[in-house]
Structure formats: C-alpha cells, structure tokens
Motif scaffolding. Structure first.
Motif, PDB file in Angstrom:
ATOM      1  N   LEU A   9       0.728  -1.050   0.378  1.00  0.00           N
ATOM      2  CA  LEU A   9       0.344   0.382  -0.388  1.00  0.00           C
ATOM      3  C   LEU A   9       0.657   1.342   0.235  1.00  0.00           C
ATOM      4  CD1 LEU A   9      -2.952  -1.128   2.366  1.00  0.00           C
ATOM      5  CD2 LEU A   9      -3.067  -1.208   0.081  1.00  0.00           C
ATOM      6  N   ALA A  10       2.643   0.581  -0.353  1.00  0.00           N
ATOM      7  CA  ALA A  10       3.010   2.431   0.101  1.00  0.00           C
ATOM      8  C   ALA A  10       2.316   3.276   0.761  1.00  0.00           C
ATOM      9  CB  ALA A  10       2.427   3.275  -1.434  1.00  0.00           C
ATOM     10  N   LEU A  11       2.587   2.793   2.292  1.00  0.00           N
ATOM     11  CA  LEU A  11       2.523   3.678   3.586  1.00  0.00           C
ATOM     12  C   LEU A  11       4.127   3.565   3.608  1.00  0.00           C
ATOM     13  CD1 LEU A  11       0.026   1.338   5.663  1.00  0.00           C
ATOM     14  CD2 LEU A  11      -1.101   3.656   3.988  1.00  0.00           C
ATOM     15  N   PRO A  12       3.945   5.316   4.174  1.00  0.00           N
ATOM     16  CA  PRO A  12       5.274   5.454   4.922  1.00  0.00           C
ATOM     17  C   PRO A  12       5.458   4.722   6.220  1.00  0.00           C
ATOM     18  CG  PRO A  12       3.619   7.357   5.026  1.00  0.00           C
ATOM     19  CD  PRO A  12       2.622   6.440   4.652  1.00  0.00           C
ATOM     20  N   LEU A  13       7.400   4.386   6.675  1.00  0.00           N
ATOM     21  CA  LEU A  13       7.142   3.481   7.400  1.00  0.00           C
ATOM     22  C   LEU A  13       7.581   4.263   8.427  1.00  0.00           C
ATOM     23  CD1 LEU A  13       8.219   0.289   5.780  1.00  0.00           C
ATOM     24  CD2 LEU A  13       6.166   0.592   6.632  1.00  0.00           C
ATOM     25  N   LEU A  14       8.234   4.414   9.700  1.00  0.00           N
ATOM     26  CA  LEU A  14       8.985   4.467  10.724  1.00  0.00           C
ATOM     27  C   LEU A  14      10.057   5.089  10.413  1.00  0.00           C
ATOM     28  CD1 LEU A  14       6.442   4.981  14.126  1.00  0.00           C
ATOM     29  CD2 LEU A  14       6.759   7.189  12.287  1.00  0.00           C
ATOM     30  N   ALA A  15      11.023   5.647  10.853  1.00  0.00           N
ATOM     31  CA  ALA A  15      12.456   5.022  11.146  1.00  0.00           C
ATOM     32  C   ALA A  15      12.843   5.406  12.558  1.00  0.00           C
ATOM     33  CB  ALA A  15      13.400   6.138   9.910  1.00  0.00           C
ATOM     34  N   ALA A  16      14.234   4.420  12.346  1.00  0.00           N
ATOM     35  CA  ALA A  16      14.695   4.383  14.457  1.00  0.00           C
ATOM     36  C   ALA A  16      14.923   5.519  14.107  1.00  0.00           C
ATOM     37  CB  ALA A  16      15.880   3.050  14.593  1.00  0.00           C
ATOM     38  N   GLY A  17      15.162   6.386  15.155  1.00  0.00           N
ATOM     39  CA  GLY A  17      15.356   7.739  15.854  1.00  0.00           C
ATOM     40  C   GLY A  17      14.759   9.158  15.038  1.00  0.00           C
ATOM     41  N   GLN A  18      13.940   8.953  14.676  1.00  0.00           N
ATOM     42  CA  GLN A  18      13.076   9.797  12.836  1.00  0.00           C
ATOM     43  C   GLN A  18      12.423  11.105  13.938  1.00  0.00           C
ATOM     44  OE1 GLN A  18      10.473   8.252  10.110  1.00  0.00           O
ATOM     45  NE2 GLN A  18       9.130   9.951  10.215  1.00  0.00           N
ATOM     46  N   ALA A  19      13.246  11.910  14.036  1.00  0.00           N
ATOM     47  CA  ALA A  19      12.305  13.162  14.554  1.00  0.00           C
ATOM     48  C   ALA A  19      10.664  13.181  14.434  1.00  0.00           C
ATOM     49  CB  ALA A  19      12.921  14.204  14.319  1.00  0.00           C
ATOM     50  N   GLY A  20       9.944  14.022  14.434  1.00  0.00           N
ATOM     51  CA  GLY A  20       8.636  14.145  13.658  1.00  0.00           C
ATOM     52  C   GLY A  20       7.969  12.590  13.417  1.00  0.00           C
ATOM     53  N   LYS A  21       7.799  11.889  14.748  1.00  0.00           N
ATOM     54  CA  LYS A  21       7.560  10.427  13.817  1.00  0.00           C
ATOM     55  C   LYS A  21       5.699  10.898  13.660  1.00  0.00           C
ATOM     56  CE  LYS A  21      10.230   7.148  16.258  1.00  0.00           C
ATOM     57  NZ  LYS A  21      11.570   7.909  16.185  1.00  0.00           N
ATOM     58  N   GLU A  22       5.406  11.388  14.517  1.00  0.00           N
ATOM     59  CA  GLU A  22       3.928  11.863  14.495  1.00  0.00           C
ATOM     60  C   GLU A  22       3.543  12.208  12.296  1.00  0.00           C
ATOM     61  OE1 GLU A  22       5.442  15.918  15.098  1.00  0.00           O
ATOM     62  OE2 GLU A  22       5.825  13.709  15.995  1.00  0.00           O
ATOM     63  N   VAL A  23       4.594  12.750  11.513  1.00  0.00           N
ATOM     64  CA  VAL A  23       4.291  13.476  10.715  1.00  0.00           C
ATOM     65  C   VAL A  23       4.156  12.316   9.815  1.00  0.00           C
ATOM     66  CG1 VAL A  23       5.057  14.616   8.721  1.00  0.00           C
ATOM     67  CG2 VAL A  23       5.420  15.274  10.812  1.00  0.00           C
ATOM     68  N   THR A  24       4.467  11.466   9.599  1.00  0.00           N
ATOM     69  CA  THR A  24       5.169  10.060   9.652  1.00  0.00           C
ATOM     70  C   THR A  24       3.553   9.215   9.689  1.00  0.00           C
ATOM     71  OG1 THR A  24       7.481  10.240   9.098  1.00  0.00           O
ATOM     72  CG2 THR A  24       6.484   7.772   8.684  1.00  0.00           C
ATOM     73  N   MET A  34      -7.776   6.381   3.497  1.00  0.00           N
ATOM     74  CA  MET A  34      -8.415   6.484   1.980  1.00  0.00           C
ATOM     75  C   MET A  34      -8.485   4.862   1.277  1.00  0.00           C
ATOM     76  SD  MET A  34      -6.646   9.081  -0.713  1.00  0.00           S
ATOM     77  CE  MET A  34      -6.142   7.938  -2.252  1.00  0.00           C
ATOM     78  N   LEU A  35      -7.573   4.058   1.734  1.00  0.00           N
ATOM     79  CA  LEU A  35      -7.424   2.950   0.962  1.00  0.00           C
ATOM     80  C   LEU A  35      -8.412   2.044   1.471  1.00  0.00           C
ATOM     81  CD1 LEU A  35      -3.860   3.234   0.789  1.00  0.00           C
ATOM     82  CD2 LEU A  35      -5.297   3.141  -0.709  1.00  0.00           C
ATOM     83  N   VAL A  36      -8.707   1.599   2.621  1.00  0.00           N
ATOM     84  CA  VAL A  36      -9.361   0.659   3.424  1.00  0.00           C
ATOM     85  C   VAL A  36     -11.069   0.784   3.242  1.00  0.00           C
ATOM     86  CG1 VAL A  36     -10.429  -0.594   5.602  1.00  0.00           C
ATOM     87  CG2 VAL A  36      -8.426   0.553   5.175  1.00  0.00           C
ATOM     88  N   GLN A  37     -11.464  -0.093   1.896  1.00  0.00           N
ATOM     89  CA  GLN A  37     -13.074   0.473   1.418  1.00  0.00           C
ATOM     90  C   GLN A  37     -13.144   1.311   1.040  1.00  0.00           C
ATOM     91  OE1 GLN A  37     -15.189  -1.116   5.434  1.00  0.00           O
ATOM     92  NE2 GLN A  37     -15.231  -2.956   4.207  1.00  0.00           N
ATOM     93  N   PRO A  38     -12.484   1.653   0.501  1.00  0.00           N
ATOM     94  CA  PRO A  38     -12.354   3.213  -0.421  1.00  0.00           C
ATOM     95  C   PRO A  38     -14.158   2.657  -1.263  1.00  0.00           C
ATOM     96  CG  PRO A  38     -10.780   1.602  -1.808  1.00  0.00           C
ATOM     97  CD  PRO A  38     -11.336   0.674  -0.416  1.00  0.00           C
ATOM     98  N   PHE A  92      -6.863  -4.399  -6.388  1.00  0.00           N
ATOM     99  CA  PHE A  92      -7.024  -3.118  -5.607  1.00  0.00           C
ATOM    100  C   PHE A  92      -8.379  -2.969  -6.068  1.00  0.00           C
ATOM    101  CE2 PHE A  92      -8.083   1.203  -4.632  1.00  0.00           C
ATOM    102  CZ  PHE A  92      -6.799   1.245  -3.726  1.00  0.00           C
ATOM    103  N   ALA A  93      -9.713  -2.841  -5.652  1.00  0.00           N
ATOM    104  CA  ALA A  93     -10.783  -2.792  -5.239  1.00  0.00           C
ATOM    105  C   ALA A  93     -11.524  -1.831  -4.663  1.00  0.00           C
ATOM    106  CB  ALA A  93     -11.741  -3.998  -4.510  1.00  0.00           C
ATOM    107  N   ALA A  94     -12.605  -0.522  -5.139  1.00  0.00           N
ATOM    108  CA  ALA A  94     -13.450   0.265  -4.700  1.00  0.00           C
ATOM    109  C   ALA A  94     -14.628   0.089  -4.813  1.00  0.00           C
ATOM    110  CB  ALA A  94     -12.896   1.491  -5.318  1.00  0.00           C
ATOM    111  N   TRP A  95     -15.538   0.710  -4.350  1.00  0.00           N
ATOM    112  CA  TRP A  95     -17.058   0.983  -4.635  1.00  0.00           C
ATOM    113  C   TRP A  95     -17.390   1.799  -5.354  1.00  0.00           C
ATOM    114  CZ3 TRP A  95     -20.964  -2.659  -4.324  1.00  0.00           C
ATOM    115  CH2 TRP A  95     -22.283  -1.852  -4.378  1.00  0.00           C
ATOM    116  N   ASN A  96     -18.060   1.560  -6.566  1.00  0.00           N
ATOM    117  CA  ASN A  96     -18.345   2.775  -7.205  1.00  0.00           C
ATOM    118  C   ASN A  96     -20.138   3.556  -6.907  1.00  0.00           C
ATOM    119  OD1 ASN A  96     -19.534   4.559  -9.231  1.00  0.00           O
ATOM    120  ND2 ASN A  96     -18.836   3.696 -10.958  1.00  0.00           N
TER     121      ASN A  96
END
Length: 167
Positions: A9-24, A34-38, A92-96
C-alpha cells in the motif's frame, strides 16, 4: 517523511530515531483512511473537482491535468492537507458510489461492475457454475412442432450470445 514505504500500500514507515514521527504516522493513517474499503465519487475524469470534501475519492482518467497531472488511473483522495494519490495494483478494489457496483483494477485497467468468479453461491447452493457443454438445437423426433423449436432455438441463441452456454 521517510523514503521507506510498505510493499503493498506504499504506506510511509517510521525510521529509527526519526524526529517528528507523528508526521509519518499521520500520513500513513490518512492513506489507510483512503484505502480501506474505498468508495469513489467519480471514475475516469481528468480534472480535479472544484469543491472536493475531505474523504472523497476519485479514479483519475487517462489524461489528467492540474493537480492530478501525472497520476493516470490512480485513486485520488482529497484530505485536509490536499490531494493524496495511490497507484493501483492488480486486485485493488473500490465501490463505485455512482453505479452502486464494485470496480476492480486488473490487467492494467479498472473494470467497473465486472464480477469475476468461478461460481456464484446463494444460500449455500451453487446457482451459477462453470459453463456447460453446448446444447444442440432441437432436431428429429416423430412429431415436429415448428413453433416450439423456434422458441427453444431462440432461447438457446440468447443464452449463447450472453456466454451463458457454449455455442
């Protein structure tokens, strides 16, 4: 934000020692939202809507412009922070929301309303299965009923035309 992303799903991953983890972390949650049952409000448009609401999604068309430029066939979601895009992968599936039907990305394109299955089961009973062998047109017999044969042939031809039985 980190350059590391999840494989599917190309979700951003946290890095060890990363500042501002809340942004990621918040970006990952926004993408998951957006992706779960779109459910999509539109399919195949090339221009972003004028007044999108947070949480609304669209499937971008083949020649996108403006904020959607460069995101052909992507799932575009409007968030409080602007547009987010997800490149679809097979399955990948969505509801129209417009047609009330599923839409699935397969073989490099979106398939709107197509249901692909080996069989359909309702109440534990298989009502549609694999296609049977061809049924021959009525022929022979000692009593010939032209009207009945014409009707049966018409039914068989309609079933063949719709791919429900072999020809």
């Amino acid at each position: 934000m980190t350059d590391q992303i999840s494989a599917r799903l190309a979700l951003p991953l946290l890095a060890a020692g990363q500042a501002g983890k809340e942004v990621t972390h918040n970006e990952a949650l926004t993408r998951l939202d957006m992706l779960v049952q779109p459910a999509v409000a539109g399919i195949g448009g090339n221009t972003p809507p004028a007044a999108p609401q947070p949480g609304q999604c669209w499937i971008v068309g083949p020649a996108p412009t403006d904020a959607w430029a460069g995101h052909r066939d992507a799932l575009a979601g409007w968030t409080g922070g602007g547009w987010r895009f997800v490149v679809p992968v097979d399955g990948f599936a969505a509801w129209n929301s417009m047609s009330g039907q599923p839409i699935v990305y397969r073989d490099g394109r979106w398939h709107d309303g197509d249901v692909v299955a080996g069989r359909i089961v309702i109440g534990g009973v298989a009502v549609v299965g694999s296609r049977s062998a061809a049924i021959a047109d009525p022929d022979g017999g000692t009593v010939v009923d032209t009207g009945a044969r014409k009707t049966l042939t018409g039914i068989l031809n309609a079933l063949r035309q719709h791919g429900l039985i072999a020809g």
